[in-house]
Design a protein around this motif. Structure first.
Motif, short mmCIF file in Angstrom:
data_model
loop_
_atom_site.label_atom_id
_atom_site.label_comp_id
_atom_site.label_asym_id
_atom_site.label_seq_id
_atom_site.Cartn_x
_atom_site.Cartn_y
_atom_site.Cartn_z
N THR A 160 4.37 -15.02 27.83
CA THR A 160 5.32 -15.35 26.75
C THR A 160 6.16 -14.13 26.39
OG1 THR A 160 3.79 -17.00 25.89
CG2 THR A 160 5.47 -16.19 24.38
N THR A 161 5.53 -12.99 26.20
CA THR A 161 6.23 -11.77 25.81
C THR A 161 7.24 -11.34 26.88
OG1 THR A 161 4.35 -11.06 24.48
CG2 THR A 161 5.90 -9.34 25.16
N ALA A 162 6.83 -11.36 28.13
CA ALA A 162 7.72 -10.93 29.22
C ALA A 162 8.89 -11.90 29.37
CB ALA A 162 6.94 -10.84 30.52
N THR A 163 8.65 -13.19 29.23
CA THR A 163 9.74 -14.16 29.37
C THR A 163 10.73 -14.03 28.22
OG1 THR A 163 8.29 -15.70 30.55
CG2 THR A 163 10.31 -16.61 29.61
N ARG A 164 10.25 -13.86 27.00
CA ARG A 164 11.15 -13.69 25.86
C ARG A 164 12.01 -12.44 25.99
NH1 ARG A 164 6.91 -15.35 21.06
NH2 ARG A 164 7.17 -17.62 21.27
N ALA A 165 11.54 -11.45 26.74
CA ALA A 165 12.29 -10.20 26.93
C ALA A 165 13.35 -10.31 28.03
CB ALA A 165 11.32 -9.06 27.25
N VAL A 191 12.44 -17.47 37.62
CA VAL A 191 11.40 -17.92 38.56
C VAL A 191 11.07 -16.87 39.62
CG1 VAL A 191 11.85 -20.38 38.20
CG2 VAL A 191 12.99 -19.19 40.07
N ASN A 192 11.96 -15.91 39.80
CA ASN A 192 11.69 -14.82 40.75
C ASN A 192 11.04 -13.61 40.09
OD1 ASN A 192 12.65 -16.13 43.06
ND2 ASN A 192 14.76 -15.60 42.55
N SER A 193 10.86 -13.66 38.78
CA SER A 193 10.28 -12.51 38.08
C SER A 193 8.80 -12.35 38.42
CB SER A 193 10.44 -12.68 36.56
OG SER A 193 9.62 -13.73 36.09
N GLU A 194 8.32 -11.13 38.29
CA GLU A 194 6.91 -10.83 38.56
C GLU A 194 5.99 -11.61 37.61
OE1 GLU A 194 4.05 -6.98 38.11
OE2 GLU A 194 5.96 -6.67 39.16
N HIS A 195 6.35 -11.70 36.34
CA HIS A 195 5.50 -12.41 35.38
C HIS A 195 5.45 -13.91 35.64
CE1 HIS A 195 9.44 -11.93 33.39
NE2 HIS A 195 9.22 -13.15 32.93
N PHE A 196 6.56 -14.50 36.12
CA PHE A 196 6.54 -15.93 36.46
C PHE A 196 5.65 -16.15 37.68
CE2 PHE A 196 7.95 -19.83 38.45
CZ PHE A 196 8.01 -20.70 37.37
N GLN A 197 5.77 -15.28 38.67
CA GLN A 197 4.94 -15.41 39.87
C GLN A 197 3.46 -15.26 39.51
OE1 GLN A 197 6.14 -16.44 42.86
NE2 GLN A 197 8.03 -16.63 41.67
N ARG A 198 3.15 -14.34 38.61
CA ARG A 198 1.77 -14.18 38.14
C ARG A 198 1.31 -15.45 37.42
NH1 ARG A 198 -0.37 -9.98 33.47
NH2 ARG A 198 -2.46 -10.90 33.30
N ARG A 246 0.20 -18.12 39.69
CA ARG A 246 -1.13 -17.88 40.25
C ARG A 246 -2.24 -18.12 39.23
NH1 ARG A 246 1.67 -13.30 41.93
NH2 ARG A 246 0.57 -12.01 40.42
N GLU A 247 -2.03 -17.69 37.98
CA GLU A 247 -3.12 -17.67 37.00
C GLU A 247 -3.21 -18.89 36.08
OE1 GLU A 247 -3.39 -13.98 34.86
OE2 GLU A 247 -3.05 -12.78 36.68
N LEU A 248 -2.09 -19.46 35.65
CA LEU A 248 -2.15 -20.55 34.69
C LEU A 248 -2.86 -21.80 35.19
CD1 LEU A 248 -0.38 -18.69 32.96
CD2 LEU A 248 0.91 -20.73 32.29
N PRO A 249 -2.76 -22.16 36.47
CA PRO A 249 -3.49 -23.35 36.92
C PRO A 249 -4.99 -23.29 36.64
CG PRO A 249 -1.82 -22.82 38.53
CD PRO A 249 -1.85 -21.67 37.53
#
Length: 108
Positions: free
Chosen positions: A26-31, A65-72, A75-78
């Motif tokens: 959330t924090t990374a996306t808002r930034a 969608v290409n950001s590191e936090h989105f890619q993470r 992997r993790e949210l599922p």
């Protein structure tokens, strides 16, 4: 504006900590420069249901969608979820701000 609503069904053992556990996302996306809003809501009727309401500038989808936090997150949210999230995604060309609702006028 790219307007996205995503419905997440979270496993019972994660409902109490879900938003805290994914705060990094959330924090990374808002930034992100193209982010307009990124807000989570938990259903009062069903604590395992979370709705994410997102808004991005028209050209911000690819960087997001290409950001590191989105890619993470991919992997993790599922691991927190009962099922694949449901999504509504639409483009409202040129829109970047909220309007006032005509039907519920507040008169001070």
């Amino acid at each position: 504006m790219i307007l996205i609503n995503v419905k997440f069904r979270v496993k019972p053992e994660h409902t109490a900590t879900f938003l805290t556990d994914i705060d990094w996302f959330t924090t990374a996306t808002r930034a992100e420069p193209g982010n307009l809003f990124f807000d989570w809501y938990q259903s009062p009727a069903d604590p395992g249901e979370f709705i994410l309401v997102e808004g991005f500038h028209d050209d911000a989808a690819e960087p997001h969608v290409n950001s590191e936090h989105f890619q993470r997150a991919c992997r993790e949210l599922p691991g927190y979820l009962v099922e694949t999230p449901e999504i509504i995604n639409t483009l409202i060309a040129g829109k970047t701000v909220w309007d006032r609702m005509a039907e519920f006028q507040v008169k001070n």
